[in-house]
Design a protein around this motif. Structure first.
Motif, short mmCIF file in Angstrom:
data_model
loop_
_atom_site.label_atom_id
_atom_site.label_comp_id
_atom_site.label_asym_id
_atom_site.label_seq_id
_atom_site.Cartn_x
_atom_site.Cartn_y
_atom_site.Cartn_z
N PRO A 1 45.28 32.61 34.15
CA PRO A 1 44.93 32.93 35.54
C PRO A 1 43.87 34.04 35.62
CG PRO A 1 47.15 33.68 35.02
CD PRO A 1 46.69 32.87 33.86
N LEU A 2 43.05 33.92 36.64
CA LEU A 2 42.00 34.91 36.87
C LEU A 2 42.62 36.20 37.40
CD1 LEU A 2 39.04 34.62 36.45
CD2 LEU A 2 38.77 33.93 38.82
N LEU A 3 43.56 36.00 38.31
CA LEU A 3 44.26 37.16 38.88
C LEU A 3 45.75 36.88 38.82
CD1 LEU A 3 44.29 39.76 40.84
CD2 LEU A 3 44.59 38.09 42.65
N SER A 4 46.52 37.82 38.31
CA SER A 4 47.96 37.65 38.48
C SER A 4 48.61 38.98 38.87
CB SER A 4 48.59 37.04 37.25
OG SER A 4 48.38 37.86 36.14
N LEU A 5 49.54 38.85 39.79
CA LEU A 5 50.30 40.00 40.25
C LEU A 5 51.69 39.89 39.65
CD1 LEU A 5 49.41 39.83 44.05
CD2 LEU A 5 48.15 40.93 42.21
N GLU A 6 52.18 40.99 39.09
CA GLU A 6 53.52 40.96 38.49
C GLU A 6 54.40 42.01 39.14
OE1 GLU A 6 52.88 41.43 34.34
OE2 GLU A 6 52.11 39.39 34.11
N ARG A 7 55.41 41.53 39.86
CA ARG A 7 56.42 42.39 40.49
C ARG A 7 55.79 43.63 41.15
NH1 ARG A 7 58.76 40.60 35.90
NH2 ARG A 7 58.36 42.46 34.70
N GLN B 1 52.25 45.30 38.22
CA GLN B 1 50.94 45.32 37.58
C GLN B 1 50.01 44.28 38.24
OE1 GLN B 1 48.33 46.72 36.20
NE2 GLN B 1 49.63 47.49 34.56
N VAL B 2 48.74 44.58 38.24
CA VAL B 2 47.72 43.62 38.67
C VAL B 2 46.88 43.29 37.45
CG1 VAL B 2 45.68 43.26 40.10
CG2 VAL B 2 47.61 44.55 41.01
N LEU B 3 46.81 42.01 37.08
CA LEU B 3 46.05 41.61 35.91
C LEU B 3 44.81 40.84 36.33
CD1 LEU B 3 49.17 40.29 34.07
CD2 LEU B 3 47.87 42.26 33.29
N LEU B 4 43.66 41.29 35.84
CA LEU B 4 42.40 40.59 36.09
C LEU B 4 41.97 40.01 34.75
CD1 LEU B 4 40.07 42.79 38.29
CD2 LEU B 4 40.43 40.35 38.52
N ASN B 5 41.81 38.69 34.65
CA ASN B 5 41.49 38.04 33.37
C ASN B 5 42.50 38.43 32.30
OD1 ASN B 5 39.11 36.95 34.40
ND2 ASN B 5 38.08 38.92 34.07
N GLY B 6 43.73 38.65 32.69
CA GLY B 6 44.75 39.01 31.72
C GLY B 6 44.78 40.48 31.34
N GLN B 7 43.84 41.28 31.87
CA GLN B 7 43.81 42.71 31.56
C GLN B 7 44.47 43.51 32.67
OE1 GLN B 7 42.40 43.80 28.65
NE2 GLN B 7 42.08 41.61 28.21
N PRO B 8 45.36 44.43 32.32
CA PRO B 8 45.95 45.29 33.36
C PRO B 8 44.85 46.12 34.01
CG PRO B 8 47.05 45.62 31.24
CD PRO B 8 45.87 44.75 30.99
N GLY C 1 33.87 27.66 39.57
CA GLY C 1 34.90 28.32 38.78
C GLY C 1 35.31 29.68 39.31
N LYS C 2 34.82 30.02 40.50
CA LYS C 2 35.28 31.28 41.09
C LYS C 2 36.64 31.04 41.74
CE LYS C 2 30.64 32.90 42.10
NZ LYS C 2 29.72 33.46 43.10
N ALA C 3 37.34 32.10 42.07
CA ALA C 3 38.60 31.97 42.80
C ALA C 3 38.51 32.81 44.06
CB ALA C 3 39.76 32.45 41.93
N ILE C 4 39.18 32.34 45.13
CA ILE C 4 39.13 33.04 46.41
C ILE C 4 40.54 33.23 46.93
CG2 ILE C 4 38.24 32.97 48.77
CD1 ILE C 4 36.05 31.12 47.83
#
Lengths: 304, 493
Positions: free
Chosen positions: B307-313, B371-378, B484-487
């Motif tokens: 995922p491009l962006l993932s939010l974790e808890r 945590q907020v992960l952008l390209n898998g990076q915190p 390939g962008k995400a919105i």
């Protein structure tokens, strides 16, 4: 005992002036730099009527009150015409102008109170009559009682004004002049009314100050004094009734507190300036709305 | 009056005649006539920059015309003529003509009751009366009984809120109070700038009910400006449409029946995004807790990438509340994942925390947990500019553009080229002279065309936009997704 009364007189007089200023600054939200102009004009009017025209103290007080009313319309005119930054600079310029007139209102030779020598310039006016009357002499108790009497009457009236629907309208204009205008409120007239009341109370404080100090010079209208009144106001809380009174008492008593720590005499004067600055910084940081505020600023909120 | 008795149209309460308005060399209206009749709802339509807000401002004295006049029918049947070059808001308000702003404008340091009292007070708040009372020592400060605005409260359903400070109101509630203030003073005509903007379903319902009361029971003339996608929320009303086109008003017969009534927000937005683009809804409607939903649209199937962006808890403290917490029924925080090529729509009520969430992702607001992960990076420890460098772009509702820059300069700064492709704005115009909708258009244009952006977070991008612009954005969303962008789009529901 008379030193304590001296402090009490000052606290009452400054408190009255600061409370008047709070209508303009705290309630309707216009930062005025010209409260000392009103203070000085009141003081000079009383002194000139009492000394040059030898009116009895009470008559001089009444005549000076008339001058105060007339002068308040000038301040009202500024408040009606200018807003925000322009108002700050406009009032500052007005204060400088009035102080300049008082300082230069003399040709050095003519009789005091005549057109050529209205104010006696930098030499000031001595032997100003005390309240309640010259005949009773300068009895400290009587003077303090009289000052307290006049101040309390004006404070009650001010309290009524602040708590009235009119006071509420002033605070509404502070919150949003745009909305007040669009609801049909005469924003500019109300700002003028507030400035007029502020000016009148400032002038009356000046009258009482002159009767207390017995000697006045152009420093009673200096911009420094305007800043001093703002300090009293901001210390206590600009939009409350007790705030300006508390702030003035604090400023008058601060040097006395310093004296307790063994600091006195000439050191006090210079320390006082530093003390003000320190206290102001601390206060603006801890209580941006003043001592009597609840720690939160009325204002915008973020969208949730 | 006679024509009214004869069953014809009632006479107009507000007429603007020969209104002319220019900004420098830009002519908004040449000579415009408009009339509003009592008991009538008018929808004012027009492209962005056609002058809808300007027209409202001219009719309420918030801006002055170059020429023209206003005629107001008074209660006693006489007509009062006001020169539009010298009209001011207090004069017109006293004649019963009032504007209501899009962003609720209230007296923020007062309670709801005091706000209503200030609006309804006539002469009680005059300084002279206060002085007279003080001189007579007649219990100063006591509010006279006649000043109690209780009847107003019953009419607007604000009884339960009166004691509250207006700062403690929800967005929808403050919109209602703001409308109530205008309605108290505006006894003849109300001119409302996007009264439904940013409102969730419940807020929309309440405001619509209020509008209905004002038009049908109180026979006020109500003029509404509403952005293209919100017009459908007025479906329950019988309204007249006026369209501003090339400096003139054209009358349109009835509103084009768009989707009938107010369907569920999910269906509504699915229809909007799928209509006219190749985007299709993908996967189930994902509940986000506390009544919020996430919808996903794609034009190509996912490639199963990270995922491009993932939010974790994620949890966020906002004022006294903790958002996305167990107290709000959201378990141990908010989690979601957005992939490359996703156009994700987050639908939630006002106060859910959409804007806060967008700010946390962008780095303008701290998170308390998760945590907020952008390209898998915190990224939670990164400042906002560093997140921007990773391709994250965030556009606020009240977008931050530089007012003194021209359109071309803004494009050079934010996009890197001066291509005006499809923007329909003159490059030399300064941003501060643009209308609200035009600014929104420029901000979105910059966001979508920034070359190095990979993830766009858009908070209420449709506010203030006309039909054509909305259609164009939907196309651009699709194009961005194909690249390939995400919105992520946050919308009230």
């Amino acid at each position: 005992m008379s030193y304590e009364l001296h402090l009490l007189n000052l606290a009452l007089v400054y408190g009255l002036s600061a409370l008047g200023l709070s209508l303009c600054v705290g309630h309707v939200g216009q930062l005025s730099m010209a409260q000392a102009a009103s203070f000085g004009v009141g003081a000079y009017a009383y002194a000139i009527f009492g000394v040059a025209y030898s009116l009895p103290s009470w008559a001089a007080l009444g005549a000076a009150a008339g001058v105060a009313v007339a002068f308040s319309f000038l301040q009202g005119f500024i408040a009606r015409s200018l807003a925000e930054d322009e108002f700050v600079f406009g009032t500052l310029a007005f204060n400088v102008m009035i102080a300049g007139l008082l300082f230069n209102g003399t040709d050095g030779t003519s009789r005091l109170g005549s057109l050529r020598n209205l104010t006696n310039g930098p030499y000031g006016i001595t032997d100003v009559p005390p309240l309640p009357s010259r005949a009773l002499g300068a009895e400290p108790w009587l003077l303090t009682l009289t000052i307290a009497f006049v101040v309390v009457i004006l404070l009650i009236t001010s309290y009524a004004a602040i708590a009235s629907p009119w006071g509420r309208l002033l605070r509404a204009i502070r919150d949003s002049p745009t909305l007040a205008l669009s609801l049909g409120k005469k924003v500019f007239s109300e700002r003028a009314r507030a400035a007029e009341v502020a000016s009148f109370l400032g002038s009356m404080a000046g009258v009482l100050y002159a009767s207390h100090a017995r000697y006045i010079d152009p420093s009673v209208a200096s911009t420094d004094l305007s800043v001093f009144f703002l300090t009293c106001l901001l210390l206590g809380g600009a939009a409350s009734f007790w705030g300006p009174l508390l702030g003035s008492a604090g400023v008058v008593l601060l040097p006395e507190v310093l004296r307790l720590f063994g600091v006195g005499g000439a050191t006090v004067a210079s320390l006082r300036v530093i003390g003000y600055a320190a206290v102001l910084f601390a206060l603006l940081h801890l209580r941006p709305g003043g001592l009597l505020s609840r720690g939160e600023q009325p204002g915008r909120r973020g969208a949730v | 009056m006679s024509s009214f008795l004869n069953g014809g149209c009632p006479p107009a309460v507000l007429r603007g005649l020969g209104l002319k308005k220019t900004f420098g060399s830009h002519v908004v209206f040449e000579s415009l006539d408009i009339e509003l009749r009592p008991g009538e709802l008018v929808l004012l339509r027009g492209e962005n920059g056609a002058g809808k807000t300007t027209l409202i401002d001219l009719l309420t004295g918030n801006q002055r015309a170059d020429s023209g006049r206003l005629e107001i029918l008074q209660e006693d049947g006489t007509t009062r003529v006001v020169d539009a070059r010298r009209a001011d808001p207090p004069t017109l308000a006293r004649l019963g003509i009032v504007k209501c702003w899009q962003r609720p404008e209230l007296f923020w340091s007062h309670s709801v009751r005091d706000n209503l009292r200030i609006a309804s007070s006539g002469s009680e708040d005059s300084a002279l009366r206060v002085l007279a009372q003080a001189v007579r020592f007649s219990k100063p400060g006591r509010v006279p009984a006649t000043e109690e605005p209780d009847p107003y409260l019953a009419e607007f359903g604000l009884e339960s809120l009166v004691e509250r400070k207006v700062t403690a109101l929800s967005f929808g509630q403050s919109r209602r109070v703001s409308l109530a203030l205008s309605a108290i003073v505006g006894t003849r005509a109300l001119l409302l700038d996007e009264p439904l903007a940013s409102l969730d379903r419940e807020g929309t319902k309440a405001v619509n009910q209020l509008l209905g009361q004002l038009v049908e029971e109180k026979k006020r003339a109500v003029l509404v400006v509403e952005h293209a996608l919100n017009e459908r929320l007025l479906a329950g009303f019988d309204y007249r449409v006026l369209e501003l086109r090339s400096r003139r008003l054209e009358r349109k017969e009835g509103g084009e029946p768009t989707s009938s009534g107010v369907g569920s927000p999910v269906d509504l937005w699915t229809g909007t995004l799928e209509g006219g683009t190749g985007l299709r809804r993908y996967g189930p409607v994902e509940p986000m807790g506390d009544g919020g939903f996430l919808l996903r649209f794609r034009s190509a199937p996912p490639e199963g990438s990270r995922p491009l962006l993932s939010l974790e808890r994620l949890r966020v403290q906002r004022g006294a509340w903790e958002l996305f917490s167990p107290q709000r029924g959201q378990g141990d925080g908010l989690s979601m994942a957005i992939h490359s090529g996703d156009v994700a729509v987050l639908l939630a009520r006002n106060g859910w925390g959409k804007s806060s969430l967008a700010k946390v992702i962008a780095g303008d607001l701290p998170a308390t947990a998760g945590q907020v992960l952008l390209n898998g990076q915190p990224t939670l420890d990164l400042p906002s500019w560093a997140r921007r460098r990773q391709g994250l772009l965030y556009t606020e509702t009240a977008n931050a553009l530089f007012g003194n820059l021209s359109v071309a300069e803004t494009l050079r700064l934010k996009v890197g080229s001066e291509s005006l492709d499809g923007l329909r704005l003159a490059p030399h115009r300064e941003v501060r002279t643009l209308s609200g909708g035009e600014r929104q258009r420029l901000a979105l244009h910059c966001a979508l065309n920034a070359a190095d952006s990979r993830l766009l977070v858009l908070d209420e991008p449709f506010n203030g936009l006309d039909r054509e612009t909305v259609a164009r954005w939907l196309e651009l969303f699709e194009a961005a997704a194909l690249q390939g962008k995400a919105i992520l789009i946050c919308l009230p529901a």
